[in-house]
Design a protein around this motif. Structure first.
Motif, short mmCIF file in Angstrom:
data_model
loop_
_atom_site.label_atom_id
_atom_site.label_comp_id
_atom_site.label_asym_id
_atom_site.label_seq_id
_atom_site.Cartn_x
_atom_site.Cartn_y
_atom_site.Cartn_z
N ASN B 29 -42.74 -23.40 31.47
CA ASN B 29 -42.62 -23.42 30.02
C ASN B 29 -43.74 -22.64 29.37
OD1 ASN B 29 -40.43 -24.72 28.68
ND2 ASN B 29 -40.99 -26.58 29.83
N ALA B 30 -43.52 -21.35 29.16
CA ALA B 30 -44.52 -20.53 28.47
C ALA B 30 -44.38 -20.79 26.98
CB ALA B 30 -44.28 -19.07 28.78
N GLU B 31 -45.53 -20.91 26.30
CA GLU B 31 -45.48 -21.28 24.90
C GLU B 31 -45.81 -20.10 23.99
OE1 GLU B 31 -46.28 -25.67 23.40
OE2 GLU B 31 -48.07 -24.50 23.74
N LEU B 32 -46.91 -19.45 24.33
CA LEU B 32 -47.25 -18.26 23.55
C LEU B 32 -48.02 -17.28 24.40
CD1 LEU B 32 -50.46 -18.13 22.35
CD2 LEU B 32 -49.61 -20.10 21.10
N VAL B 33 -47.89 -16.01 24.03
CA VAL B 33 -48.55 -14.94 24.76
C VAL B 33 -49.50 -14.21 23.81
CG1 VAL B 33 -48.18 -12.67 25.82
CG2 VAL B 33 -46.71 -14.59 26.46
N MET B 34 -50.73 -13.96 24.28
CA MET B 34 -51.66 -13.10 23.55
C MET B 34 -51.85 -11.85 24.39
SD MET B 34 -54.41 -15.98 22.46
CE MET B 34 -53.91 -17.00 23.84
N ALA B 35 -51.71 -10.67 23.77
CA ALA B 35 -51.77 -9.45 24.57
C ALA B 35 -52.17 -8.26 23.70
CB ALA B 35 -50.42 -9.20 25.23
N THR B 36 -52.58 -7.19 24.37
CA THR B 36 -52.92 -5.96 23.65
C THR B 36 -51.64 -5.36 23.05
OG1 THR B 36 -52.57 -4.64 25.63
CG2 THR B 36 -54.81 -5.43 25.26
N ALA B 37 -51.83 -4.53 22.02
CA ALA B 37 -50.67 -3.92 21.33
C ALA B 37 -49.80 -3.17 22.34
CB ALA B 37 -51.18 -2.97 20.26
N GLU B 38 -50.45 -2.48 23.26
CA GLU B 38 -49.73 -1.69 24.27
C GLU B 38 -48.85 -2.60 25.14
OE1 GLU B 38 -50.91 1.52 27.79
OE2 GLU B 38 -52.41 0.22 26.88
N TRP B 39 -49.43 -3.72 25.59
CA TRP B 39 -48.68 -4.65 26.44
C TRP B 39 -47.50 -5.23 25.67
CZ3 TRP B 39 -46.72 -9.49 27.06
CH2 TRP B 39 -46.44 -9.92 28.36
N CYS B 40 -47.75 -5.61 24.39
CA CYS B 40 -46.70 -6.22 23.56
C CYS B 40 -45.51 -5.28 23.42
CB CYS B 40 -47.25 -6.56 22.17
SG CYS B 40 -48.44 -7.91 22.20
N GLU B 41 -45.83 -4.02 23.18
CA GLU B 41 -44.76 -3.05 22.98
C GLU B 41 -43.89 -2.94 24.24
OE1 GLU B 41 -44.45 1.60 21.54
OE2 GLU B 41 -46.38 0.52 21.38
N LYS B 42 -44.59 -2.88 25.37
CA LYS B 42 -43.92 -2.68 26.65
C LYS B 42 -43.09 -3.91 27.06
CE LYS B 42 -45.65 -0.77 31.00
NZ LYS B 42 -46.96 -0.53 31.66
N ASN B 43 -43.57 -5.09 26.71
CA ASN B 43 -42.94 -6.31 27.22
C ASN B 43 -42.25 -7.17 26.17
OD1 ASN B 43 -43.90 -6.42 30.23
ND2 ASN B 43 -45.71 -5.82 29.04
N ALA B 44 -42.00 -6.58 25.00
CA ALA B 44 -41.35 -7.35 23.91
C ALA B 44 -40.02 -7.97 24.35
CB ALA B 44 -41.19 -6.47 22.68
N PRO B 45 -39.16 -7.22 25.05
CA PRO B 45 -37.87 -7.81 25.45
C PRO B 45 -38.05 -9.03 26.35
CG PRO B 45 -37.87 -5.42 25.80
CD PRO B 45 -39.27 -5.80 25.47
N LEU B 46 -39.00 -8.94 27.27
CA LEU B 46 -39.27 -10.05 28.19
C LEU B 46 -39.70 -11.30 27.41
CD1 LEU B 46 -39.68 -10.96 31.18
CD2 LEU B 46 -42.00 -10.06 31.03
N CYS B 47 -40.59 -11.11 26.43
CA CYS B 47 -41.07 -12.24 25.62
C CYS B 47 -39.93 -12.83 24.80
CB CYS B 47 -42.21 -11.80 24.71
SG CYS B 47 -43.68 -11.31 25.61
#
Lengths: 237, 237
Positions: B29-47
């Motif tokens: 159960n993942a609740e929230l993710v904190m990440a760099t802008a670059e990571w967020c862009e790359k992994n938005a669909p996964l989140c």
């Protein structure tokens, strides 16, 4: 830090037991000891015997000087010994570390070598510095007994053409099923990328620690893999 | 820190690969993710797929929040799963850690268990907390697959009277010469003092990794010893 150690030709070893071992070991040139008042009192005869200068200081000062987090009662400044490769026919087994980066891994591997009676652990030029304080600490004193010269694998093989070179890889012969030819040299690669492409061509026999059918991990820690392969090579047959 | 994790019932996992594995793994159960802008862009669909909130922040903020030195691109807050011991007949081999203190050792041992297909690594109440960020990081993702419940050895043995209990000791039968009786439980002691006196009485078979005749080290690192014994137990016979 490495530059400092090279320029001054001295390194630091911290911790009660390691300091005492250095002082007792006649082959090592201890120069000065910094320690807590309590340690100094207890070990004054040892320091006198080894003819080192003794400075009393606080635990906070020791932590700052050693750069290590774990509190230590004592540290010693040691003259870096001659650490060139010994090209005499040595033993049945030697290790070659190809780009190990983690100081804890290098120290742990020297401790493994010392347990299994392996006198030489050669290091590639891009492997972490032997005299990094974290390496020295992780060896638990084994740096006093195991030699670890820096040399390229091709130069080493030129000087030991009779050695069979085993490489720890993800795909290779099961380490428990091979017949080990002595003298043998075991190559352990970098934590992330494994053995470099240049050195892969110098490996005679790729070996592997088989993953269990239900296993999920992608790899083993480099020091753990080294321990398993050394144990397999040294086990009674 | 451990208290915080217990009160909030949540823990942190840091690092690109681990965060992605948590999000892909449906049981967590993942609740929230904190990440760099670059990571967020790359992994938005996964989140989005995992239905977690996504916060963009800098690497400095990530380092501060995770308490880890190595720079990370992402970290995830995860609900602590139910981690009680599973008393079903399980497998041929399980581990019991008696007072392991170093987070790196615990993480590395979980990774070893995951490599050798060992689904349960039981922990004594005085073993380091499973959800310590340094443990999670050292597992390299293996905490997702290996269960590690906290339980006393006597309670565990009461529930599994048919298990043969092997204890890793400095004096014992050579691990490569014993005939392993399955199901077996392997007990690994604390880094300094080994297996506690209380638990020693519960060991059926003391085993040992033989030191070479020329060996000088006093002991092996706890994770390395675990790796060698697991490899010996799992090797083809």
């Amino acid at each position: 830090m490495k530059k400092n150690r090279e320029v001054t030709n001295r390194f630091l070893a911290a911790g009660d037991k390691i300091v005492r071992e250095v002082l007792e070991h006649q082959n090592w040139n201890a120069e000065l000891v910094m320690a807590t008042a309590e340690w100094c009192e207890k070990n004054a005869p040892l320091c006198e015997n080894a003819q080192v200068e003794l400075f009393t200081c606080s635990e906070t000062e020791l932590a700052q000087a050693s750069g290590l987090k774990t509190p230590n009662q004592a540290m010693v400044v040691v003259l870096t010994p001659d650490n060139t490769a010994d090209f005499q026919p040595l033993d049945t087994l030697a290790l070659y570390l190809d780009g190990i980066q983690d100081p804890g891994n290098l120290g742990t591997i020297l401790r493994i070598a010392d347990w299994f009676g392996i006198p030489q652990v050669f290091r590639s030029p891009d492997t972490v510095d032997l005299y990094n304080p974290k390496v020295i600490q992780a060896t638990m004193g084994s740096f006093l007994r195991v030699k670890s010269p820096e040399i390229s694998l091709s130069d080493l093989k030129k000087n030991h053409p009779q050695w069979t070179t085993y490489g720890a890889l993800l795909e290779g012969m099961d380490v428990f099923q091979i017949e080990v030819k002595a003298p043998s040299l075991l190559v352990i690669g970098n934590e992330g990328r494994g053995i470099s492409i240049r050195n892969l061509t110098l490996v005679d026999c790729p070996i592997s620690i088989l993953r269990h059918a239900n296993g999920g991990a992608e790899s083993l820690n480099a020091a753990v893999a080294t321990g398993i392969i050394c144990a397999a090579f040294r086990r009674p047959t």
